[in-house]
Design a protein around this motif. Structure first.
Motif, PDB file in Angstrom:
ATOM      1  N   LEU A 130       0.859  -1.181   0.000  1.00  0.00           N
ATOM      2  CA  LEU A 130       0.000   0.000   0.000  1.00  0.00           C
ATOM      3  C   LEU A 130       0.892   1.227   0.000  1.00  0.00           C
ATOM      4  CD1 LEU A 130      -2.624  -1.072   2.695  1.00  0.00           C
ATOM      5  CD2 LEU A 130      -2.934  -1.048   0.215  1.00  0.00           C
ATOM      6  N   PRO A 131       0.948   2.059  -1.034  1.00  0.00           N
ATOM      7  CA  PRO A 131       0.135   1.901  -2.242  1.00  0.00           C
ATOM      8  C   PRO A 131       0.530   0.652  -3.027  1.00  0.00           C
ATOM      9  CG  PRO A 131       1.823   3.566  -2.565  1.00  0.00           C
ATOM     10  CD  PRO A 131       1.864   3.190  -1.111  1.00  0.00           C
ATOM     11  N   ARG A 132      -0.378   0.161  -3.839  1.00  0.00           N
ATOM     12  CA  ARG A 132      -0.177  -1.087  -4.544  1.00  0.00           C
ATOM     13  C   ARG A 132       1.008  -1.000  -5.500  1.00  0.00           C
ATOM     14  NH1 ARG A 132      -4.834  -4.330  -4.483  1.00  0.00           N
ATOM     15  NH2 ARG A 132      -4.468  -5.154  -6.562  1.00  0.00           N
ATOM     16  N   TYR A 133       1.638  -2.145  -5.690  1.00  0.00           N
ATOM     17  CA  TYR A 133       2.709  -2.203  -6.667  1.00  0.00           C
ATOM     18  C   TYR A 133       2.149  -1.905  -8.059  1.00  0.00           C
ATOM     19  CZ  TYR A 133       5.617  -4.500  -3.162  1.00  0.00           C
ATOM     20  OH  TYR A 133       6.344  -4.785  -2.039  1.00  0.00           O
ATOM     21  N   THR A 134       3.000  -1.328  -8.877  1.00  0.00           N
ATOM     22  CA  THR A 134       2.631  -1.079 -10.266  1.00  0.00           C
ATOM     23  C   THR A 134       3.138  -2.234 -11.113  1.00  0.00           C
ATOM     24  OG1 THR A 134       2.749   1.317  -9.943  1.00  0.00           O
ATOM     25  CG2 THR A 134       2.857   0.487 -12.212  1.00  0.00           C
ATOM     26  N   LEU A 135       2.218  -2.966 -11.698  1.00  0.00           N
ATOM     27  CA  LEU A 135       2.571  -4.092 -12.549  1.00  0.00           C
ATOM     28  C   LEU A 135       2.517  -3.678 -14.011  1.00  0.00           C
ATOM     29  CD1 LEU A 135       0.542  -6.995 -10.876  1.00  0.00           C
ATOM     30  CD2 LEU A 135       2.789  -6.078 -10.249  1.00  0.00           C
ATOM     31  N   GLU A 136       3.240  -4.418 -14.834  1.00  0.00           N
ATOM     32  CA  GLU A 136       3.122  -4.199 -16.273  1.00  0.00           C
ATOM     33  C   GLU A 136       1.680  -4.500 -16.696  1.00  0.00           C
ATOM     34  OE1 GLU A 136       5.286  -2.961 -18.196  1.00  0.00           O
ATOM     35  OE2 GLU A 136       7.078  -3.025 -16.925  1.00  0.00           O
ATOM     36  N   PRO A 137       1.162  -3.769 -17.680  1.00  0.00           N
ATOM     37  CA  PRO A 137      -0.247  -3.957 -18.068  1.00  0.00           C
ATOM     38  C   PRO A 137      -0.626  -5.408 -18.343  1.00  0.00           C
ATOM     39  CG  PRO A 137       0.641  -2.001 -19.130  1.00  0.00           C
ATOM     40  CD  PRO A 137       1.793  -2.665 -18.449  1.00  0.00           C
ATOM     41  N   HIS A 138       0.280  -6.177 -18.948  1.00  0.00           N
ATOM     42  CA  HIS A 138      -0.070  -7.553 -19.301  1.00  0.00           C
ATOM     43  C   HIS A 138      -0.111  -8.487 -18.092  1.00  0.00           C
ATOM     44  CE1 HIS A 138       4.367  -7.870 -19.217  1.00  0.00           C
ATOM     45  NE2 HIS A 138       4.155  -9.149 -18.940  1.00  0.00           N
ATOM     46  N   ALA A 139       0.326  -7.986 -16.913  1.00  0.00           N
ATOM     47  CA  ALA A 139       0.374  -8.844 -15.723  1.00  0.00           C
ATOM     48  C   ALA A 139      -0.644  -8.446 -14.662  1.00  0.00           C
ATOM     49  CB  ALA A 139       1.776  -8.810 -15.131  1.00  0.00           C
ATOM     50  N   THR A 140      -1.487  -7.490 -14.938  1.00  0.00           N
ATOM     51  CA  THR A 140      -2.417  -7.010 -13.903  1.00  0.00           C
ATOM     52  C   THR A 140      -3.562  -7.979 -13.651  1.00  0.00           C
ATOM     53  OG1 THR A 140      -3.637  -5.731 -15.561  1.00  0.00           O
ATOM     54  CG2 THR A 140      -1.896  -4.589 -14.337  1.00  0.00           C
ATOM     55  N   ALA A 141      -3.951  -8.771 -14.657  1.00  0.00           N
ATOM     56  CA  ALA A 141      -5.033  -9.742 -14.498  1.00  0.00           C
ATOM     57  C   ALA A 141      -4.450 -11.148 -14.414  1.00  0.00           C
ATOM     58  CB  ALA A 141      -6.029  -9.644 -15.647  1.00  0.00           C
ATOM     59  N   PHE A 142      -4.995 -11.960 -13.520  1.00  0.00           N
ATOM     60  CA  PHE A 142      -4.503 -13.316 -13.298  1.00  0.00           C
ATOM     61  C   PHE A 142      -5.434 -14.344 -13.940  1.00  0.00           C
ATOM     62  CE2 PHE A 142      -3.442 -17.143 -11.037  1.00  0.00           C
ATOM     63  CZ  PHE A 142      -2.096 -17.019 -10.763  1.00  0.00           C
ATOM     64  N   PRO A 143      -4.881 -15.360 -14.583  1.00  0.00           N
ATOM     65  CA  PRO A 143      -3.447 -15.624 -14.796  1.00  0.00           C
ATOM     66  C   PRO A 143      -2.894 -14.796 -15.947  1.00  0.00           C
ATOM     67  CG  PRO A 143      -4.747 -17.374 -15.761  1.00  0.00           C
ATOM     68  CD  PRO A 143      -5.725 -16.465 -15.068  1.00  0.00           C
ATOM     69  N   PHE A 144      -1.604 -14.520 -15.881  1.00  0.00           N
ATOM     70  CA  PHE A 144      -0.954 -13.732 -16.924  1.00  0.00           C
ATOM     71  C   PHE A 144       0.156 -14.568 -17.563  1.00  0.00           C
ATOM     72  CE2 PHE A 144       1.226 -12.960 -12.921  1.00  0.00           C
ATOM     73  CZ  PHE A 144       2.558 -13.146 -13.251  1.00  0.00           C
ATOM     74  N   ALA A 145       0.693 -14.066 -18.656  1.00  0.00           N
ATOM     75  CA  ALA A 145       1.790 -14.754 -19.341  1.00  0.00           C
ATOM     76  C   ALA A 145       3.006 -13.837 -19.376  1.00  0.00           C
ATOM     77  CB  ALA A 145       1.376 -15.135 -20.758  1.00  0.00           C
ATOM     78  N   TYR A 146       4.192 -14.407 -19.168  1.00  0.00           N
ATOM     79  CA  TYR A 146       5.429 -13.639 -19.241  1.00  0.00           C
ATOM     80  C   TYR A 146       5.799 -13.369 -20.695  1.00  0.00           C
ATOM     81  CZ  TYR A 146       6.113 -14.908 -14.327  1.00  0.00           C
ATOM     82  OH  TYR A 146       5.968 -15.068 -12.975  1.00  0.00           O
ATOM     83  N   THR A 147       6.564 -12.330 -20.901  1.00  0.00           N
ATOM     84  CA  THR A 147       7.109 -12.090 -22.227  1.00  0.00           C
ATOM     85  C   THR A 147       8.145 -13.170 -22.540  1.00  0.00           C
ATOM     86  OG1 THR A 147       8.918 -10.701 -21.420  1.00  0.00           O
ATOM     87  CG2 THR A 147       6.809  -9.606 -21.918  1.00  0.00           C
ATOM     88  N   ALA A 148       8.475 -13.309 -23.791  1.00  0.00           N
ATOM     89  CA  ALA A 148       9.461 -14.313 -24.199  1.00  0.00           C
ATOM     90  C   ALA A 148      10.815 -14.055 -23.537  1.00  0.00           C
ATOM     91  CB  ALA A 148       9.595 -14.314 -25.721  1.00  0.00           C
ATOM     92  N   ASP A 149      11.194 -12.783 -23.408  1.00  0.00           N
ATOM     93  CA  ASP A 149      12.475 -12.456 -22.774  1.00  0.00           C
ATOM     94  C   ASP A 149      12.475 -12.859 -21.305  1.00  0.00           C
ATOM     95  OD1 ASP A 149      13.625 -11.479 -25.057  1.00  0.00           O
ATOM     96  OD2 ASP A 149      13.228  -9.366 -24.600  1.00  0.00           O
ATOM     97  N   ASP A 150      11.393 -12.543 -20.579  1.00  0.00           N
ATOM     98  CA  ASP A 150      11.307 -12.913 -19.162  1.00  0.00           C
ATOM     99  C   ASP A 150      11.327 -14.428 -19.005  1.00  0.00           C
ATOM    100  OD1 ASP A 150      11.283 -10.355 -18.216  1.00  0.00           O
ATOM    101  OD2 ASP A 150       9.121 -10.265 -17.849  1.00  0.00           O
ATOM    102  N   LEU A 151      10.574 -15.103 -19.817  1.00  0.00           N
ATOM    103  CA  LEU A 151      10.460 -16.552 -19.691  1.00  0.00           C
ATOM    104  C   LEU A 151      11.786 -17.247 -19.981  1.00  0.00           C
ATOM    105  CD1 LEU A 151       8.298 -18.541 -18.913  1.00  0.00           C
ATOM    106  CD2 LEU A 151       7.755 -18.833 -21.331  1.00  0.00           C
ATOM    107  N   ALA A 152      12.573 -16.670 -20.871  1.00  0.00           N
ATOM    108  CA  ALA A 152      13.881 -17.261 -21.179  1.00  0.00           C
ATOM    109  C   ALA A 152      14.784 -17.259 -19.950  1.00  0.00           C
ATOM    110  CB  ALA A 152      14.539 -16.491 -22.322  1.00  0.00           C
ATOM    111  N   ASP A 153      14.648 -16.230 -19.109  1.00  0.00           N
ATOM    112  CA  ASP A 153      15.476 -16.145 -17.904  1.00  0.00           C
ATOM    113  C   ASP A 153      14.845 -16.870 -16.711  1.00  0.00           C
ATOM    114  OD1 ASP A 153      17.552 -14.597 -19.046  1.00  0.00           O
ATOM    115  OD2 ASP A 153      16.312 -12.801 -18.873  1.00  0.00           O
ATOM    116  N   LEU A 154      13.536 -16.901 -16.642  1.00  0.00           N
ATOM    117  CA  LEU A 154      12.862 -17.544 -15.515  1.00  0.00           C
ATOM    118  C   LEU A 154      12.907 -19.063 -15.616  1.00  0.00           C
ATOM    119  CD1 LEU A 154       9.786 -15.159 -15.288  1.00  0.00           C
ATOM    120  CD2 LEU A 154      11.700 -15.292 -13.671  1.00  0.00           C
TER     121      LEU A 154
END
Length: 297
Positions: free
Chosen positions: A93-117
């Motif tokens: 509080l205040p809430r974290y700021t998430l990337e737009p594509h991650a605000t709703a669950f479930p979300f998908a990572y970008t290809a770059d993020d997924l390559a590292d995760l």
């Protein structure tokens, strides 16, 4: 913000003097924006011939203790003392700021993020009957919101409310499916349950080992020993910590020492001895945490 001293004592007792094999310690946290380490002392009796510090594959600080072949003892005492300042993020509080594509669950990572995760976003345990996946989807349906932060907070609270805490002195961690079936578990079990449930949606998680301090009511559980929880990678916010044992969010009251892909990689102290199988007669672990709040001017 708090000034904290942690004294972690581990003592092994043996029926007869034994030889001491290499011991591996994960007891020293790395400094970060939320933690400043003022002092880290390590006292070992009997004294090892060599003490070596390294970074593991996850960049955790790892200590290795080696004794000479001539060393034999009927006890081994390891005392780690930490003096640090903790700057927890606290409840979001205040809430974290998430990337737009991650605000709703479930979300998908970008290809770059997924390559590292990589495998952090994939279930590590078999779930042939779909017990964990079914539980995770039920939690999603009962969350009351589709927003990612709300879902994670709801799952953290649900584990605290639905499962009974039960200390277990045997080594190892039970599977997430076993925790669901039994309705009970340790802090390590609850961390693994939340990790595997989120990984069933493709969400990246890490196992976290460290210490817990209680600055308020004394109602938290898992103190008096090492503690365990999990962290979740949220695009835009980064790694955020969740403690399902106590329903704590964003690293509040949690001193992170090590992060790993799975629980088995995060043993605080492990090692071997040379002797008879019935030589071990006792293991005593005590963690003392002294807390002093620091008030900003």
């Amino acid at each position: 913000m708090a000034r904290i001293e942690i004294v972690h004592t581990t003592e092994y007792a043996y029926r007869n003097p034994v030889g001491l094999g290499r011991h591996r310690l994960m007891v020293r946290p790395d400094e970060s924006h939320d933690l400043r380490l003022h002092r880290a002392d390590l006292v070992v009796d009997p004294a090892p011939a060599r003490v070596t510090w390294k970074h593991d594959i996850f960049n955790n600080s790892i200590c290795f203790l080696d004794w000479s072949e001539a060393t034999r003892s009927d006890r081994l005492r390891i005392v780690s003392t930490l003096d640090l300042t903790h700057h927890p993020a606290g409840p979001p509080l205040p809430r974290y700021t998430l990337e737009p594509h991650a605000t709703a669950f479930p979300f998908a990572y970008t290809a770059d993020d997924l390559a590292d995760l990589g495998r952090l976003a994939v279930q590590q345990e078999p779930d042939p009957d779909g017990v964990v996946s079914a539980w995770a989807r039920r939690m999603l349906a009962e969350a009351g919101s589709a927003e990612t932060l709300d879902v994670l907070a709801a799952m953290t609270g649900a584990i605290k409310q639905q499962f009974g805490y039960q200390a277990r002195h045997e080594e190892g961690t039970q599977t997430a499916a076993a925790t669901i079936r039994s309705g009970r578990g340790t802090c390590r079990d609850f961390a693994v349950l939340m990790m595997e449930a989120l990984r069933s949606f493709g969400v990246a998680t890490r196992f976290v080992t460290g210490y817990l301090y209680d600055d308020t009511s004394g109602a938290t559980v898992g103190g008096g020993s090492t503690h365990a929880w999990c962290s979740v990678y949220l695009p835009g916010a980064g790694w955020i910590e969740y403690d399902p044992t106590n329903g704590l969010l964003a690293g509040s009251n949690l001193i992170r020492v090590g992060v790993t892909r799975e629980a088995a990689q995060a043993s605080p102290i492990s090692g071997s001895f040379a002797g008879r199988p019935d030589d071990p007669i006792g293991l005593q672990v005590d963690v003392s945490v002294t807390y002093a709040p620091i008030h900003s001017a």
